[in-house]
Design a protein around this motif. Sequence first.
Motif, PDB file in Angstrom:
ATOM      1  N   PRO A  55       5.642  35.706  14.829  1.00  0.00           N
ATOM      2  CA  PRO A  55       4.850  34.568  14.358  1.00  0.00           C
ATOM      3  C   PRO A  55       5.544  33.918  13.158  1.00  0.00           C
ATOM      4  CG  PRO A  55       3.477  36.532  14.624  1.00  0.00           C
ATOM      5  CD  PRO A  55       4.899  36.973  14.765  1.00  0.00           C
ATOM      6  N   LEU A  56       5.616  32.608  13.150  1.00  0.00           N
ATOM      7  CA  LEU A  56       6.340  31.902  12.088  1.00  0.00           C
ATOM      8  C   LEU A  56       5.752  32.174  10.707  1.00  0.00           C
ATOM      9  CD1 LEU A  56       7.117  28.503  13.824  1.00  0.00           C
ATOM     10  CD2 LEU A  56       8.655  30.406  13.396  1.00  0.00           C
ATOM     11  N   ALA A  57       4.445  32.417  10.629  1.00  0.00           N
ATOM     12  CA  ALA A  57       3.825  32.675   9.326  1.00  0.00           C
ATOM     13  C   ALA A  57       4.324  33.979   8.709  1.00  0.00           C
ATOM     14  CB  ALA A  57       2.299  32.705   9.461  1.00  0.00           C
ATOM     15  N   GLN A  58       4.953  34.867   9.510  1.00  0.00           N
ATOM     16  CA  GLN A  58       5.467  36.133   8.997  1.00  0.00           C
ATOM     17  C   GLN A  58       6.927  36.035   8.561  1.00  0.00           C
ATOM     18  OE1 GLN A  58       4.774  39.155  11.947  1.00  0.00           O
ATOM     19  NE2 GLN A  58       2.575  39.112  11.665  1.00  0.00           N
ATOM     20  N   ILE A  59       7.548  34.886   8.755  1.00  0.00           N
ATOM     21  CA  ILE A  59       8.951  34.709   8.358  1.00  0.00           C
ATOM     22  C   ILE A  59       8.986  34.262   6.896  1.00  0.00           C
ATOM     23  CG2 ILE A  59      11.063  33.382   8.733  1.00  0.00           C
ATOM     24  CD1 ILE A  59      10.319  33.273  11.698  1.00  0.00           C
ATOM     25  N   TRP A  60       9.685  35.043   6.049  1.00  0.00           N
ATOM     26  CA  TRP A  60       9.695  34.761   4.619  1.00  0.00           C
ATOM     27  C   TRP A  60      11.003  34.169   4.128  1.00  0.00           C
ATOM     28  CZ3 TRP A  60       5.311  34.397   2.277  1.00  0.00           C
ATOM     29  CH2 TRP A  60       4.215  35.058   2.827  1.00  0.00           C
ATOM     30  N   ASP A  61      12.086  34.404   4.847  1.00  0.00           N
ATOM     31  CA  ASP A  61      13.367  33.856   4.400  1.00  0.00           C
ATOM     32  C   ASP A  61      14.311  33.813   5.592  1.00  0.00           C
ATOM     33  OD1 ASP A  61      15.248  32.807   2.677  1.00  0.00           O
ATOM     34  OD2 ASP A  61      15.874  34.747   1.878  1.00  0.00           O
ATOM     35  N   VAL A  62      15.264  32.903   5.539  1.00  0.00           N
ATOM     36  CA  VAL A  62      16.248  32.743   6.601  1.00  0.00           C
ATOM     37  C   VAL A  62      17.605  32.526   5.932  1.00  0.00           C
ATOM     38  CG1 VAL A  62      16.903  31.427   8.649  1.00  0.00           C
ATOM     39  CG2 VAL A  62      14.492  31.645   8.051  1.00  0.00           C
ATOM     40  N   ASP A  63      18.601  33.302   6.345  1.00  0.00           N
ATOM     41  CA  ASP A  63      19.945  33.193   5.780  1.00  0.00           C
ATOM     42  C   ASP A  63      20.931  32.782   6.864  1.00  0.00           C
ATOM     43  OD1 ASP A  63      19.007  34.240   3.329  1.00  0.00           O
ATOM     44  OD2 ASP A  63      19.279  36.283   4.062  1.00  0.00           O
ATOM     45  N   ALA A  64      21.900  31.978   6.499  1.00  0.00           N
ATOM     46  CA  ALA A  64      22.999  31.613   7.394  1.00  0.00           C
ATOM     47  C   ALA A  64      24.229  32.399   6.972  1.00  0.00           C
ATOM     48  CB  ALA A  64      23.267  30.119   7.308  1.00  0.00           C
ATOM     49  N   MET A  65      24.970  32.900   7.961  1.00  0.00           N
ATOM     50  CA  MET A  65      26.186  33.658   7.680  1.00  0.00           C
ATOM     51  C   MET A  65      27.254  33.232   8.678  1.00  0.00           C
ATOM     52  SD  MET A  65      24.469  37.395   7.128  1.00  0.00           S
ATOM     53  CE  MET A  65      23.781  37.387   8.757  1.00  0.00           C
TER      54      MET A  65
ATOM     55  N   VAL B 253      36.161  34.687  11.731  1.00  0.00           N
ATOM     56  CA  VAL B 253      36.306  34.624  13.185  1.00  0.00           C
ATOM     57  C   VAL B 253      35.266  33.677  13.768  1.00  0.00           C
ATOM     58  CG1 VAL B 253      36.170  35.974  15.326  1.00  0.00           C
ATOM     59  CG2 VAL B 253      37.329  36.930  13.325  1.00  0.00           C
ATOM     60  N   GLN B 254      34.018  33.788  13.270  1.00  0.00           N
ATOM     61  CA  GLN B 254      32.960  32.889  13.750  1.00  0.00           C
ATOM     62  C   GLN B 254      33.291  31.445  13.389  1.00  0.00           C
ATOM     63  OE1 GLN B 254      29.570  34.802  11.863  1.00  0.00           O
ATOM     64  NE2 GLN B 254      28.749  35.367  13.880  1.00  0.00           N
ATOM     65  N   LYS B 255      33.827  31.251  12.193  1.00  0.00           N
ATOM     66  CA  LYS B 255      34.174  29.898  11.750  1.00  0.00           C
ATOM     67  C   LYS B 255      35.204  29.270  12.687  1.00  0.00           C
ATOM     68  CE  LYS B 255      33.788  28.887   7.345  1.00  0.00           C
ATOM     69  NZ  LYS B 255      33.948  28.682   5.921  1.00  0.00           N
ATOM     70  N   SER B 256      36.192  30.053  13.093  1.00  0.00           N
ATOM     71  CA  SER B 256      37.225  29.528  13.990  1.00  0.00           C
ATOM     72  C   SER B 256      36.665  29.223  15.382  1.00  0.00           C
ATOM     73  CB  SER B 256      38.388  30.515  14.097  1.00  0.00           C
ATOM     74  OG  SER B 256      37.972  31.689  14.785  1.00  0.00           O
ATOM     75  N   ARG B 257      35.573  29.871  15.759  1.00  0.00           N
ATOM     76  CA  ARG B 257      34.952  29.645  17.066  1.00  0.00           C
ATOM     77  C   ARG B 257      33.812  28.633  16.999  1.00  0.00           C
ATOM     78  NH1 ARG B 257      32.856  34.862  17.748  1.00  0.00           N
ATOM     79  NH2 ARG B 257      31.814  34.090  19.599  1.00  0.00           N
ATOM     80  N   GLY B 258      33.441  28.183  15.815  1.00  0.00           N
ATOM     81  CA  GLY B 258      32.365  27.196  15.659  1.00  0.00           C
ATOM     82  C   GLY B 258      30.970  27.768  15.879  1.00  0.00           C
ATOM     83  N   VAL B 259      30.792  29.048  15.535  1.00  0.00           N
ATOM     84  CA  VAL B 259      29.484  29.695  15.660  1.00  0.00           C
ATOM     85  C   VAL B 259      29.149  30.382  14.343  1.00  0.00           C
ATOM     86  CG1 VAL B 259      29.655  30.026  18.160  1.00  0.00           C
ATOM     87  CG2 VAL B 259      30.474  31.825  16.619  1.00  0.00           C
ATOM     88  N   GLY B 260      27.938  30.880  14.225  1.00  0.00           N
ATOM     89  CA  GLY B 260      27.508  31.589  13.027  1.00  0.00           C
ATOM     90  C   GLY B 260      26.315  32.465  13.353  1.00  0.00           C
ATOM     91  N   SER B 261      25.838  33.178  12.351  1.00  0.00           N
ATOM     92  CA  SER B 261      24.706  34.089  12.526  1.00  0.00           C
ATOM     93  C   SER B 261      23.557  33.674  11.618  1.00  0.00           C
ATOM     94  CB  SER B 261      25.120  35.525  12.203  1.00  0.00           C
ATOM     95  OG  SER B 261      26.116  35.958  13.103  1.00  0.00           O
ATOM     96  N   ILE B 262      22.369  34.039  12.032  1.00  0.00           N
ATOM     97  CA  ILE B 262      21.159  33.771  11.257  1.00  0.00           C
ATOM     98  C   ILE B 262      20.469  35.114  11.019  1.00  0.00           C
ATOM     99  CG2 ILE B 262      18.902  32.647  11.234  1.00  0.00           C
ATOM    100  CD1 ILE B 262      20.036  30.557  13.176  1.00  0.00           C
ATOM    101  N   ARG B 263      20.145  35.398   9.752  1.00  0.00           N
ATOM    102  CA  ARG B 263      19.357  36.584   9.424  1.00  0.00           C
ATOM    103  C   ARG B 263      17.958  36.112   9.049  1.00  0.00           C
ATOM    104  NH1 ARG B 263      21.462  41.112   5.529  1.00  0.00           N
ATOM    105  NH2 ARG B 263      23.024  39.502   5.520  1.00  0.00           N
TER     106      ARG B 263
END
Length: 173
Positions: free
Chosen positions: A39-49, A53-63
């Motif tokens: 549920p979105l109301a339980q999400i307190w923070d979102v980080d991009a990483m 290697v990901q940068k060279s492939r044009g992708v990333g991760s979300i925590r």
Amino acid sequence: MWVAVGKPLTGMGAHKVRLNEEFLFFEKGTLRTDSQQVPLAQIWDVDAMQSMVQKSRGVGSIRVHVGRGNRMEFVLLEDLPDFREGVDKINELSRRARQAEQQRRNTQHITYQGQPAHQPYPSAPAPAVEPAPQKPSSEEIFGQLERLGDLRDKGYITDDDFNAKKAELLSRL
């Protein structure tokens, strides 16, 4: 609202992520699939990483930081294209969901009689013909005063209401 499919190096086991107004859905797996919704109301923070290697492939991760009762869990969504857009959308919608939840908790519903809907002592409708009142005993009056004091202390009646009824009851002694 937002949909993404991960692009892992191996090409297998990609995250599939879907976001709507209420939930963040995600699943991962090749031979076996693990799915979850938060549920979105339980999400307190979102980080991009993003690793090199990901940068060279044009992708990333979300925590995603998820509050479950009194503990915090983390969900890692890896190798997503347009992951920054995902971070922005998740942050925006989870903030709205938390505000809506807070507003729902702070809202008090009033009945047509002007009393709180959850009031444990609803007033009874007045009878069509009232019988002649009997004079209450002093024990009954003091018992009523104690109950009135409890109602005032719990916030169900105001000090003015309490004092008016107190004066009326004491005049019967």
